[in-house]
Every structure is written in structure tokens, then in C-alpha cells.
Design a protein around this motif. Structure first.
Motif: not given
Length: 467
Positions: A25-32, A34-45, A106-114
Motif C-alpha cells: 500500500d503506497h497510496t499515501v505516497g502516490l497522493v503526495w 500527485l500533489a507535487e506534480l500539480l505544484e511544480r507543473g512537471n509534465g504539464s500539457d 483547492r478544487f483543482i488540488r482535490y482532482l489530483y489528491c482526492g
């Protein structure tokens, strides 16, 4: 090893080992991540250009088409249309009001992190975003959060506005929760500033209900009079509202006073003249005589859930899980002035572990039923029976209503209502799930169970009404 948790270096659960194998179970790490992905914009298209309506304010959010389209069908359609109409542009323009812009990140962050944190004053705004972008799970969660926090400070301070919003947004579950709260806690709403903002359709909906919980019909009339004077609606709305008042549930002295002093009755009195006339007859004649000429089961002659002492009694049960408790109280025999001076004494029994009929021992050979054991598996029950009977009670049936009152945000509010004729055993849901052993239970206030018993006498049509 069974159920052993093996942790990673960061202290998060990695593997749970059990008899059936192991689960990683690595779900917590995955959420982190995804949050980092949104914050940094890595791979943004895709770039969300968030414009505030009525201002020049612009905010930019770097997003990912896969995540946005996966979480929101509306975003999926917007992104598909953008790709079909634009020439290589990766910008999606979104225009929102100032209040929704304030929570959009925060709404957009919910879409990434749930997950999301929302204050009560932001609930409607976030619910509006979840509705607009069709994020159904978030919408349902916000609806539940709002339904559990209808008791504002002061009481009734938000439920009316949330009801109107629920109607506009099409959230039927939230609308029903608000309507139920209004019905069960109407007295506090009548005294709040929100009462003046009740819409005409909501007002008429409430006035038609027999399960309103309030002090008296007079209290309802006075609140309606204040609403009419403030809103000054069209004549048809005013007349329909006034014709929904149950004048027969007021004492004749109050009716005389209202006819003399009420500005609203002076203006619209002609539209309710027949109801007032029938109400005076209701109080002057015996119910048996009245039943020869009128339908005594119509709404005019049907009481609502009145909290005044003539209709019932509050009952506070300390340490309700301990043992059986009993109480007695009196109510008037009937709502008619002919019976108002007559009293019925009632005995009430509360048992925290009452055994259902289906599990009770059979009758003994002597014909007497053996007393049922108080098993831990038994469920709470309240039984209400008359202490005596008399000929005056013929033709009268008694509907019992039991209110369960709880503390919410420092206020006592009605959270459950049960209707029965003799015992709450008729209602399989009575205190279902209530842990009376736990002093911190939401059903208890300072370790006590707060009830209010209401007895509604209803006249029966023993004689066919003349047509």
C-alpha cells in the motif's frame, strides 16, 4: 505473522502481511507525488487561465489533461473542444466569479489528491464548483457535510439559504435535509433573520405539513403575519398562506384577539372567514355533533407537533443505559374547546434493552406471559399508555410523536422524530445505532438523553358526514 505492518524508511505503511498473503500500500505516497506534480507543473500539457469576472485579475494553473479529464466530464469535454478548434494552443480559458476563484486552487488540488479541507462559509462555493464541473463524489461529500451542519449559530442562520441553493443546484438530497431540519426545528427558524428570506414556494410547502415542530399554531400565525408584512406578496399567495393556518388549533380567545388586532386579517379576513367560522363551531360543539356535519379528519382539525405543555412533556433521562425509567404527564383530551379542560394522564416507560415481541417467551400455562429478560441484545424502547380510561376518550385516537433532541454547535436541535401509537417498538429505527453506553455519543448531551413526548388527539368520524 498475521496482520503485521512493515514500514518503509519514510514511516509510511509499505506491506501488510496476513494469512491470505501480503498487500503493498503506497497510496499515501502516490497522493503526495500527485500533489507535487500539480505544484511544480512537471509534465504539464495544459494551462488553465483563470479569469475573475468583473475584474482584470488572472491566475495561471499548469495542469495535466489526463488527470483533469479523468476526474471531470466537463473538463474532458472542454479539453476535447479546445483540441478540435485551436491550432496547437495549450491554454484553456476559465471565467469564474470572485468567490469561486478564491477556492479554485483547492478544487483543482482535490482532482489530483482526492482530499480537501472546507470551511462552512466556503461549502456552497465549493459545492457550486463540484456541480459545474460534474465532480459527483465531491458534490456528494459536500452535500453530506452541509446536511450535518445545518444547525448554525444563531439557529436557523443558514438552513433557508442552503435550501434555496439546493433547489437551484438540483441537489435533491441536500434540499430534503434542509426541509427536514426546517420542519423539525421551525420555532428557532421563525425567530431567526433567515425567516424573512423564505421564498413563497417554501413557505407554502411548510404550511401544508402536519409534522411541523413548533410551540403552537399561534406562533406560526404570528410568524406568517410578519412574513406577509415584510414581503407583501401578491394577493393569491397571501390568501393561500393564510388558508393553510389551522385556526381550529388556537383557543377562541386568541382567535377573537387576532380578528380584532391583526392587520393581516383585517386586510385578508374575507378569504379565511369560512375557516374562522368552522373553528368557532369546532370549539363550541362536541366532536360527536361536529362529525355529523364536517369532516373532522381534515387538516383544519389536525394538530401539528406542538411543544406547548398542553400537548406533551420534555423528558431528560440521565444515564439512559443504566436501567428502566418511568415518568407521567398530562395532556388535554382533545384540541376542541369542548375537551380542552379535560385531562388525560399518561405513563411513559423507557427501557434501554427492551426485548422485541418476536424474542419474548411464550405465555405460561396459566395464561400469563413470563416477564422478558433484559438481554444486552435488546434495543431501547419507549412505551406510552394512558393511566386511566373514560367514556370521554371514545371517538378519540392518540398519535404519539417522540422527538430526540441533541446538542449541535452549542444548540439543542431536533435530530430524530418517531411516530407511534403505543410503543416505539412499532418503529424499527428507534435509536438505531445509538450507543447509550458511551457518554460521548452524539445522541447524548452531558451523558443524558433528551426526549420530548407529544400526544396528538385526533377525532374519528364515527358518524358519516352529511354531503
Amino acid at each position: 505473522m498475521t496482520g503485521e505492518v512493515v514500514s518503509a524508511e519514510d514511516g509510511l505503511p509499505d506491506i501488510v502481511i496476513g494469512s491470505g498473503g501480503f498487500r503493498i500500500d503506497h497510496t499515501v505516497g502516490l497522493v503526495w507525488r500527485l500533489a507535487e506534480l500539480l505544484e511544480r507543473g512537471n509534465g504539464s500539457d495544459v494551462t488553465l487561465r483563470l479569469e475573475t469576472v468583473g475584474t482584470d485579475e488572472v491566475r495561471v494553473i499548469r495542469g495535466h489533461t489526463l488527470v483533469l479529464a479523468l476526474q471531470s466530464p466537463i473538463f474532458e469535454e472542454m479539453l476535447r473542444n479546445r483540441n478540435a478548434t485551436s491550432s496547437g494552443s495549450n491554454t484553456l480559458v476559465i471565467r469564474e466569479s470572485a468567490d469561486t476563484v478564491g477556492v479554485f486552487d483547492r478544487f483543482i488540488r482535490y482532482l489530483y489528491c482526492g482530499e480537501i479541507s472546507v470551511r462552512l462559509d466556503q461549502a456552497v462555493t465549493m459545492h457550486r464548483l463540484a456541480t459545474k464541473y460534474n465532480v459527483s463524489v465531491l458534490r456528494q461529500g459536500l452535500s453530506q457535510y452541509m446536511s450535518e451542519n445545518l444547525a448554525g449559530d444563531p439557529p436557523g442562520s443558514r438552513v433557508v439559504s442552503w435550501y434555496l441553493y439546493a433547489e437551484q443546484s438540483g441537489d435533491e438530497a441536500l434540499r430534503e435535509s434542509c426541509l427536514q431540519y426546517l420542519t423539525w426545528n421551525l420555532s428557532s427558524v421563525l425567530r431567526s433573520r433567515e425567516w424573512a428570506g423564505v421564498s413563497a414556494p417554501l413557505l407554502l410547502t411548510l404550511l401544508q405539513r402536519s409534522d411541523l415542530v413548533l410551540q403552537s399554531e399561534l406562533e406560526l400565525f404570528e410568524a406568517l403575519e410578519a412574513w406577509l408584512e415584510r414581503q407583501d406578496p401578491d394577493g393569491l399567495t397571501a390568501e393561500n398562506a393564510l388558508r393553510s393556518i389551522r385556526y381550529a388549533m388556537m383557543a377562541p380567545r386568541d382567535l377573537f384577539r387576532l380578528q380584532r388586532e391583526s392587520r393581516v386579517l383585517q386586510r385578508y379576513g374575507e378569504s379565511v372567514r369560512d375557516l374562522l367560522y368552522m373553528s368557532y363551531q369546532f370549539h363550541s360543539a362536541s366532536p360527536l355533533q361536529l362529525a355529523k356535519f364536517f369532516d373532522v379528519n381534515c387538516s383544519l382539525f389536525t394538530p401539528r407537533n406542538y411543544l406547548a405543555s398542553a400537548w406533551g412533556s420534555p423528558w431528560v433521562i440521565n444515564n439512559p443505559a443504566r436501567d428502566d425509567r418511568s415518568a407521567s404527564f398530562q395532556t388535554q383530551l382533545g384540541p376542541s374547546g369542548h375537551d380542552a379542560g379535560k385531562r388525560v394522564t399518561w405513563n411513559a416507560l423507557f427501557s434501554p434493552r427492551w426485548l422485541p415481541f418476536s424474542l419474548r417467551p411464550p405465555f405460561s400455562e396459566q395464561g400469563a406471559m413470563q416477564p422478558p429478560p433484559r438481554l444486552e441484545a435488546g434495543r431501547p424502547r419507549v412505551i406510552i399508555t394512558p393511566a386511566t380510561s373514560s367514556a370521554d376518550m371514545a371517538g378519540v385516537s392518540f398519535q404519539k410523536t417522540l422527538l430526540v433532541v441533541m446538542k449541535r454547535h452549542g444548540r439543542m436541535v431536533v435530530r430524530h422524530v418517531y411516530n407511534f401509537h403505543q410503543s416505539t417498538e412499532e418503529s424499527s429505527a428507534f435509536l438505531a445505532g445509538a450507543d447509550l453506553q458511551n457518554r460521548a455519543s452524539e445522541y447524548l448531551t452531558n451523558g443524558s438523553l433528551h426526549l420530548h413526548i407529544i400526544v396528538k388527539p385526533l377525532y374519528q368520524s364515527l358518524i358519516a358526514t352529511k354531503k
